[in-house]
Design an enzyme around this catalytic site. Sequence first.
Site, PDB file in Angstrom:
ATOM      1  N   ARG A 245     -11.730 -11.641   6.451  1.00 30.83           N
ATOM      2  CA  ARG A 245     -11.141 -11.364   5.134  1.00 30.83           C
ATOM      3  C   ARG A 245     -11.112 -12.606   4.252  1.00 30.83           C
ATOM      4  O   ARG A 245     -10.674 -13.665   4.676  1.00 30.83           O
ATOM      5  CB  ARG A 245      -9.711 -10.830   5.295  1.00 30.83           C
ATOM      6  CG  ARG A 245      -8.987 -10.625   3.961  1.00 30.83           C
ATOM      7  CD  ARG A 245      -7.630 -10.006   4.163  1.00 30.83           C
ATOM      8  NE  ARG A 245      -6.703 -10.879   4.853  1.00 30.83           N
ATOM      9  CZ  ARG A 245      -5.937 -11.811   4.267  1.00 30.83           C
ATOM     10  NH1 ARG A 245      -6.053 -12.021   2.966  1.00 30.83           N
ATOM     11  NH2 ARG A 245      -5.087 -12.530   4.981  1.00 30.83           N
TER      12      ARG A 245
ATOM     13  N   HIS B 215      -4.990 -17.289  11.071  1.00 33.60           N
ATOM     14  CA  HIS B 215      -4.730 -18.179   9.940  1.00 33.60           C
ATOM     15  C   HIS B 215      -4.768 -19.606  10.450  1.00 33.60           C
ATOM     16  O   HIS B 215      -4.145 -19.929  11.462  1.00 33.60           O
ATOM     17  CB  HIS B 215      -3.369 -17.883   9.306  1.00 33.60           C
ATOM     18  CG  HIS B 215      -3.234 -18.456   7.932  1.00 33.60           C
ATOM     19  ND1 HIS B 215      -3.100 -19.806   7.707  1.00 33.60           N
ATOM     20  CD2 HIS B 215      -3.233 -17.871   6.711  1.00 33.60           C
ATOM     21  CE1 HIS B 215      -3.021 -20.026   6.399  1.00 33.60           C
ATOM     22  NE2 HIS B 215      -3.099 -18.873   5.774  1.00 33.60           N
TER      23      HIS B 215
ATOM     24  N   SER C  41      -6.186  -9.149   0.645  1.00 29.06           N
ATOM     25  CA  SER C  41      -5.420  -8.135   1.374  1.00 29.06           C
ATOM     26  C   SER C  41      -4.448  -7.392   0.462  1.00 29.06           C
ATOM     27  O   SER C  41      -4.397  -6.155   0.465  1.00 29.06           O
ATOM     28  CB  SER C  41      -4.660  -8.775   2.535  1.00 29.06           C
ATOM     29  OG  SER C  41      -3.893  -9.877   2.092  1.00 29.06           O
TER      30      SER C  41
ATOM     31  N   ALA D 254       0.832  -1.206   0.000  1.00 26.69           N
ATOM     32  CA  ALA D 254       0.000   0.000   0.000  1.00 26.69           C
ATOM     33  C   ALA D 254       0.869   1.259   0.000  1.00 26.69           C
ATOM     34  O   ALA D 254       0.669   2.163  -0.812  1.00 26.69           O
ATOM     35  CB  ALA D 254      -0.941  -0.005   1.207  1.00 26.69           C
TER      36      ALA D 254
ATOM     37  N   HIS E 241      -3.223 -13.615  12.390  1.00 24.14           N
ATOM     38  CA  HIS E 241      -2.708 -13.398  11.039  1.00 24.14           C
ATOM     39  C   HIS E 241      -3.021 -12.021  10.462  1.00 24.14           C
ATOM     40  O   HIS E 241      -2.146 -11.360   9.931  1.00 24.14           O
ATOM     41  CB  HIS E 241      -3.268 -14.480  10.119  1.00 24.14           C
ATOM     42  CG  HIS E 241      -2.792 -14.412   8.709  1.00 24.14           C
ATOM     43  ND1 HIS E 241      -1.457 -14.507   8.372  1.00 24.14           N
ATOM     44  CD2 HIS E 241      -3.472 -14.282   7.532  1.00 24.14           C
ATOM     45  CE1 HIS E 241      -1.320 -14.432   7.056  1.00 24.14           C
ATOM     46  NE2 HIS E 241      -2.525 -14.284   6.522  1.00 24.14           N
TER      47      HIS E 241
ATOM     48  N   GLU F 242      -8.089 -20.458  -3.530  1.00 30.92           N
ATOM     49  CA  GLU F 242      -7.915 -20.548  -2.086  1.00 30.92           C
ATOM     50  C   GLU F 242      -9.275 -20.607  -1.411  1.00 30.92           C
ATOM     51  O   GLU F 242     -10.317 -20.475  -2.064  1.00 30.92           O
ATOM     52  CB  GLU F 242      -7.086 -19.361  -1.568  1.00 30.92           C
ATOM     53  CG  GLU F 242      -5.664 -19.349  -2.109  1.00 30.92           C
ATOM     54  CD  GLU F 242      -4.841 -18.186  -1.603  1.00 30.92           C
ATOM     55  OE1 GLU F 242      -5.389 -17.320  -0.892  1.00 30.92           O
ATOM     56  OE2 GLU F 242      -3.636 -18.129  -1.917  1.00 30.92           O
TER      57      GLU F 242
ATOM     58  N   TYR G  96       6.084 -11.180   3.421  1.00 31.92           N
ATOM     59  CA  TYR G  96       5.884 -12.539   3.912  1.00 31.92           C
ATOM     60  C   TYR G  96       4.646 -13.212   3.335  1.00 31.92           C
ATOM     61  O   TYR G  96       4.378 -14.377   3.637  1.00 31.92           O
ATOM     62  CB  TYR G  96       5.792 -12.530   5.442  1.00 31.92           C
ATOM     63  CG  TYR G  96       7.114 -12.233   6.109  1.00 31.92           C
ATOM     64  CD1 TYR G  96       7.988 -13.259   6.449  1.00 31.92           C
ATOM     65  CD2 TYR G  96       7.502 -10.924   6.373  1.00 31.92           C
ATOM     66  CE1 TYR G  96       9.215 -12.982   7.045  1.00 31.92           C
ATOM     67  CE2 TYR G  96       8.721 -10.637   6.966  1.00 31.92           C
ATOM     68  CZ  TYR G  96       9.572 -11.671   7.303  1.00 31.92           C
ATOM     69  OH  TYR G  96      10.783 -11.396   7.878  1.00 31.92           O
TER      70      TYR G  96
ATOM     71  N   ARG H 251     -11.611 -18.856   6.331  1.00 29.32           N
ATOM     72  CA  ARG H 251     -10.601 -19.031   7.371  1.00 29.32           C
ATOM     73  C   ARG H 251     -11.170 -19.072   8.786  1.00 29.32           C
ATOM     74  O   ARG H 251     -10.675 -19.798   9.643  1.00 29.32           O
ATOM     75  CB  ARG H 251      -9.558 -17.913   7.269  1.00 29.32           C
ATOM     76  CG  ARG H 251      -8.638 -18.081   6.092  1.00 29.32           C
ATOM     77  CD  ARG H 251      -7.636 -16.954   6.008  1.00 29.32           C
ATOM     78  NE  ARG H 251      -6.742 -17.155   4.870  1.00 29.32           N
ATOM     79  CZ  ARG H 251      -5.820 -16.281   4.498  1.00 29.32           C
ATOM     80  NH1 ARG H 251      -5.669 -15.166   5.173  1.00 29.32           N
ATOM     81  NH2 ARG H 251      -5.044 -16.528   3.459  1.00 29.32           N
TER      82      ARG H 251
ATOM     83  N   GLU I 236      -3.480  -2.814   5.638  1.00 35.00           N
ATOM     84  CA  GLU I 236      -4.034  -3.517   6.792  1.00 35.00           C
ATOM     85  C   GLU I 236      -4.335  -2.601   7.968  1.00 35.00           C
ATOM     86  O   GLU I 236      -5.202  -2.909   8.790  1.00 35.00           O
ATOM     87  CB  GLU I 236      -3.075  -4.623   7.234  1.00 35.00           C
ATOM     88  CG  GLU I 236      -3.658  -5.562   8.271  1.00 35.00           C
ATOM     89  CD  GLU I 236      -2.745  -6.719   8.606  1.00 35.00           C
ATOM     90  OE1 GLU I 236      -3.071  -7.480   9.542  1.00 35.00           O
ATOM     91  OE2 GLU I 236      -1.700  -6.877   7.944  1.00 35.00           O
TER      92      GLU I 236
END
Length: 532
Positions: free
Chosen positions: A380, A238, A385, A15, A345, A113, A44, A284, A369
């Site tokens: 989310r 997560h 993200s 961002a 997470h 996902e 990451y 999630r 974030e």
Amino acid sequence: MKITSDFLIIGSGIAGLSFALRVAEQGTVAIVTKREIYETSTNYAQGGIATVFSEDDSFEAHAEDTMVAGAFLSHRDIVDLVVESGPKAIQDLINFGTDFTKNSDGEYDLTREGGHSHRRILHASDITGREIERALAAAVAKHPNITVYEYYCAVDLITEAKVKHRRVPDNRCLGAYVLDSKNKEVITFGAQVTVLATGGAGKVYLYTSNPDIASGDGVAMAYRAGAAVANMEFMQFHPTTLFHPHAKSFLISEAVRGEGAILKRADGTAFMEKYHKLKDLAPRDIVARAIDNEMKTNGDDCVFLDITHKGADYIQQRFPNIYETLMKYGVDMSKEPIPVVPAAHYLCGGVKVDNHGQTEIRNLFAIGEVSCTGLHGANRLASNSLLEGAVFGERAADKAIEVVSKETFDYPSVEPWDYGSATNSDEEVVVKHNWDEIRMSMWNYVGIVRSDKRLIRALRRIQMIQEEIADYYWDFYVTTDLLELRNLATIAELIIRCALKRKESRGLHYTIDYPQTDDIHCKHDTILRKTF
């Protein structure tokens, strides 16, 4: 010492860097980052970035998946805006040099996902965030109007109200006090527009997939300055981080489940079918609660993620970084299931902003974030993200350029940082002890499953710690560790207070006192503002 620029950006993830590259054509830019420019949550991120790239997919489908994952608390107008802006934002990343993985036909390889109805995740092998960060940082390094200040930790925002020592009807941000960590000096950074792009707050929990920098600095600073924060109760855990005594919460990407991995108990029994129709590809929040329940019911320390049926060649080619890292810990994911547990997470709440990333304080923006745009709602959707960071980086930049071009800035005199009677501390053990106690309290009482009794107990302890931190903060010179501790305590309080206000279970907030979702009486957004 004072440093001035047209735009001040605190943070250097997707961002912040996207914003910087867009505004740099119109003015000078200072980027303040707590460690090296690459040490960000973006770096990451493994799985990928979601957008509609296939003819089989549609904006409507992506938007609907986002709403379902967010437990219908997402703001539909923001969801549509981000989803429809996605393809252009991705193309801009490609233009900056991001090298997404392609298949044998030369087309971008799209994966899937949890929570997604279609394959729409672009990725760079299993190091997508690292590749995006590399490309953006390289572009930033080449730009003559951008200066990067590494190992600079923001202390507090400077506002007109702070300078004038009174309330003002239209409070505006003038910059920030920033600690030069190497020289141990607090410097005044003045700017026409200030942007918080500081990332999340996973370090408030004992177990997290986040890097050490994720201490909620931007949210805490904005709250102290008087900006509204929203939906802090929605901390995403997560479902799958490596369970190993020597691993520091290494994330096992959701893309592993997207490519067919199955969650199993220690005896090899798959269990997700009894929790959700999408089984291992459920959103999630559902997967994390399912794992938590399985561990508690069976008295196990972890569950297992099994992708051995895909074969060694496929696994090593599709997930080379995960495979190599696991091998260092003695786990061969091509031959044995991976031991996994949930970990904090992603913060779905944050500083409340409008559809251009503007906060309630004039000339202060928040993107990525650190912000609460309304996209994520109560949970989310995977890989939204990075998408949000790219889209709002550009939208905030366009609005900030407009602000700078239209406004005439008359800066009141900003006093340098007042060290008062502070001295060097010889009690660093106090900082470490309070840090550990905050994280342990949050994990035990404000985790995946909550109750009012646990929340109240946690709040009382956090308030006691805050009193200790306040005394320590004013008595000694500030350090990065002390600043992070202060911010973590604020974040803990905000999460708890928001959780206490939500009298229902929805998405990432599950309480045994109100186990049902209440669509009639629930708050759409849980908003907090500091009282002065």
